[in-house]
Scaffold this motif. Structure first.
Motif, PDB file in Angstrom:
ATOM      1  N   GLU A 199      17.119  12.565  50.511  1.00 57.63           N
ATOM      2  CA  GLU A 199      17.653  12.850  51.842  1.00 57.63           C
ATOM      3  C   GLU A 199      18.425  11.648  52.390  1.00 57.63           C
ATOM      4  O   GLU A 199      19.470  11.806  53.047  1.00 57.63           O
ATOM      5  CB  GLU A 199      16.508  13.213  52.804  1.00 57.63           C
ATOM      6  N   LEU A 200      17.929  10.447  52.117  1.00 60.05           N
ATOM      7  CA  LEU A 200      18.619   9.242  52.581  1.00 60.05           C
ATOM      8  C   LEU A 200      19.941   9.042  51.845  1.00 60.05           C
ATOM      9  O   LEU A 200      20.931   8.595  52.436  1.00 60.05           O
ATOM     10  CB  LEU A 200      17.714   8.025  52.409  1.00 60.05           C
ATOM     11  N   ILE A 201      19.966   9.358  50.561  1.00 60.65           N
ATOM     12  CA  ILE A 201      21.212   9.298  49.789  1.00 60.65           C
ATOM     13  C   ILE A 201      22.231  10.254  50.390  1.00 60.65           C
ATOM     14  O   ILE A 201      23.402   9.914  50.598  1.00 60.65           O
ATOM     15  CB  ILE A 201      20.946   9.650  48.312  1.00 60.65           C
ATOM     16  N   PHE A 202      21.763  11.463  50.675  1.00 59.30           N
ATOM     17  CA  PHE A 202      22.636  12.491  51.238  1.00 59.30           C
ATOM     18  C   PHE A 202      23.208  12.014  52.579  1.00 59.30           C
ATOM     19  O   PHE A 202      24.411  12.131  52.838  1.00 59.30           O
ATOM     20  CB  PHE A 202      21.834  13.782  51.427  1.00 59.30           C
ATOM     21  N   ALA A 203      22.337  11.472  53.426  1.00 58.48           N
ATOM     22  CA  ALA A 203      22.783  11.011  54.744  1.00 58.48           C
ATOM     23  C   ALA A 203      23.748   9.833  54.621  1.00 58.48           C
ATOM     24  O   ALA A 203      24.755   9.765  55.345  1.00 58.48           O
ATOM     25  CB  ALA A 203      21.571  10.621  55.587  1.00 58.48           C
ATOM     26  N   ALA A 204      23.457   8.902  53.709  1.00 53.37           N
ATOM     27  CA  ALA A 204      24.324   7.735  53.541  1.00 53.37           C
ATOM     28  C   ALA A 204      25.696   8.141  53.021  1.00 53.37           C
ATOM     29  O   ALA A 204      26.729   7.592  53.439  1.00 53.37           O
ATOM     30  CB  ALA A 204      23.672   6.731  52.600  1.00 53.37           C
ATOM     31  N   ALA A 205      25.724   9.106  52.104  1.00 44.77           N
ATOM     32  CA  ALA A 205      27.005   9.571  51.567  1.00 44.77           C
ATOM     33  C   ALA A 205      27.839  10.239  52.658  1.00 44.77           C
ATOM     34  O   ALA A 205      29.058  10.031  52.745  1.00 44.77           O
ATOM     35  CB  ALA A 205      26.765  10.548  50.417  1.00 44.77           C
ATOM     36  N   LYS A 206      27.181  11.046  53.495  1.00 47.01           N
ATOM     37  CA  LYS A 206      27.915  11.716  54.571  1.00 47.01           C
ATOM     38  C   LYS A 206      28.397  10.715  55.624  1.00 47.01           C
ATOM     39  O   LYS A 206      29.408  10.954  56.292  1.00 47.01           O
ATOM     40  CB  LYS A 206      27.027  12.771  55.238  1.00 47.01           C
TER      41      LYS A 206
END
Length: 443
Positions: free
Chosen positions: A259-266
């Protein structure tokens, strides 16, 4: 921005609807848009052509038609009719789906061109106005890379099935053959702890961020200490305790890190970075064309990153389902019934991703393993009569292990691809830091 000719909307939607069910369109849209959007526009019970038309209309609105149709064609490479209609409706979509690594070079080149132009007061002023954006890009790149490496370190020690690890731990006091295998796993976990601590040091220097990650790393370190002593003392009970401590970390934190990867990418402000470069183009003279080309590269890079992160997120969901299924074989008193309850959701998602890659070897393997499980569940559900009075052995656990291993290996591969993409992205930070250092001289 190019649009599909009105006369082609219906034939294009029809050929897409004939080829793609709801869940496959959902997955493709997720990879293109970076968000789950299909449920906002369509219902799975609607006719497939109707669903496809709603998807086409939405990607037109979002301006992602080219990448959407590129994925459509790539997922059905042998369907000539589909390719022909796409070629007529939107010929620019007949491209290879852009990969992230190939776009990074163009962005770096543009940033280096801009850096060389910093002696020009007008260009220095234009870039200086975007200094906060540049700093934010660098910080978020380090965050994305850090979370990805933490996720990757946990994923590597997750490949061993928990029920097998638990069985080895419980029997090692009676079976010395288990010791070498357990010792190898202990060393693998210890290496992960050490690597993860180094990675935390590369995260943005925000105490709350670093302390949260250090908490589970310390938990894992404490568990591996118990595990090592258990192996040294041939203490099966203590080894079992440590195995459950490993499981708690491995079940909880990879999904959270995902989830943190997803948020950081966005959060990566690639559009703002593109705008910053665009402001330099009219001031850069002959070099402006090279800088301008980076805008297209950044657009493709953003699309490739959205796609990779969304794909990783879908496989993370599958992996979480596997954890639940693993527990059936290590903890359930009624394995068959519990497996039947949990299996359909994971199977459906895996089959959807496999069907989007119909000719890939991994997809064929995983479909075959899923079909064998389905056949075994049908046999168990029908309570097939024994042959010659000898009950037929329940092979569900063995079949599931084949499926699980294949799915986890595919996730490991997707994990590695995302890691490589993050590594490529981090390279953009080198010229950005050089630009920021030059601009800091003005302070």
């Amino acid at each position: 921005m190019a649009k599909i000719p009105p006369k082609m909307l219906e034939p294009l939607s029809n050929v897409i609807g004939d080829q793609f069910p709801f869940l496959e369109l959902d997955a493709i849209l997720y990879r293109c848009a970076g968000d789950r959007i299909i449920n906002d526009i369509a219902n799975a019970v609607e006719p497939r052509r109707v669903i496809a038309r709603k998807c086409v209309d939405r990607v037109e609105e979002l301006g992602i038609t080219k990448i959407f149709l590129a994925y459509i064609v790539a997922s059905r490479v042998d369907v000539a009719d589909l390719r022909a209609v796409v070629a007529e409706a939107f010929p620019d979509a007949l491209i290879e789906v852009p990969d992230l690594k190939s776009q990074v070079g163009g962005v770096i080149s543009a940033l280096e061109q801009a850096q060389r132009k910093l002696d020009d007061p007008a260009i220095r002023k234009a870039i200086g106005e975007s200094k906060e954006t540049l700093e934010f890009v660098v910080r978020e790149l380090s965050r994305l890379d850090g979370y990805k490496n933490l996720h990757d370190s946990l994923h590597r020690i997750q490949l061993r099935q928990f029920s097998i690890l638990l069985s080895s731990a419980r029997t090692m006091d009676k079976d010395d053959a288990q010791i070498d295998s357990l010792r190898e796993y202990q060393e693998q976990v210890q290496t992960t702890v050490e690597s993860a601590r180094l990675t935390v040091g590369r995260l943005p220097n925000e105490p709350a961020v670093r302390s949260l990650e250090l908490k589970w790393i310390n938990e894992l370190d404490g568990a591996v200490t118990i595990f090592q002593k258990a192996i040294d003392d041939r203490n099966g009970s203590m080894a079992t305790l440590a195995a459950y401590k490993f499981a708690r970390v491995l079940e909880t934190h990879p999904p959270r890190l995902n989830e943190l990867i997803f948020a950081a990418a966005k959060a990566l402000p690639l559009a703002q970075l593109s705008a910053a470069l665009k402001s330099v183009v009219p001031l850069a003279g002959a070099d402006g064309a090279a800088i301008s080309d980076a805008q297209a590269a950044l657009e493709n890079l953003a699309a490739a990153l959205r796609s990779r992160v969304a794909e990783h997120d879908m496989w993370q969901g599958i992996d979480s389902g596997l954890w639940s299924l693993d527990k059936v074989f290590s903890q359930s008193a009624n394995q068959t019934d519990d497996f039947m309850s949990l299996w359909p959701e994971t199977r459906l998602t895996v089959r959807t991703l496999a069907d989007l890659n119909p000719d890939a070897k991994w997809a064929k393997n995983i479909r075959d393993y899923a079909d064998r499980i389905e056949d075994e569940l049908a046999r168990l559900g029908a309570k097939t009569a024994p042959v010659d009075g000898v009950p037929e052995k329940n092979s569900l656990g063995r079949l599931y292990d084949d499926f699980r291993r294949s799915a986890r290996m595919r996730f490991f591969y997707i994990d590695e691809l995302l890691k490589q993409d993050c590594g490529s992205l981090v390279e953009i930070g080198v010229p950005l830091r050089s630009i920021m250092k030059a601009l800091s001289d003005d302070a």
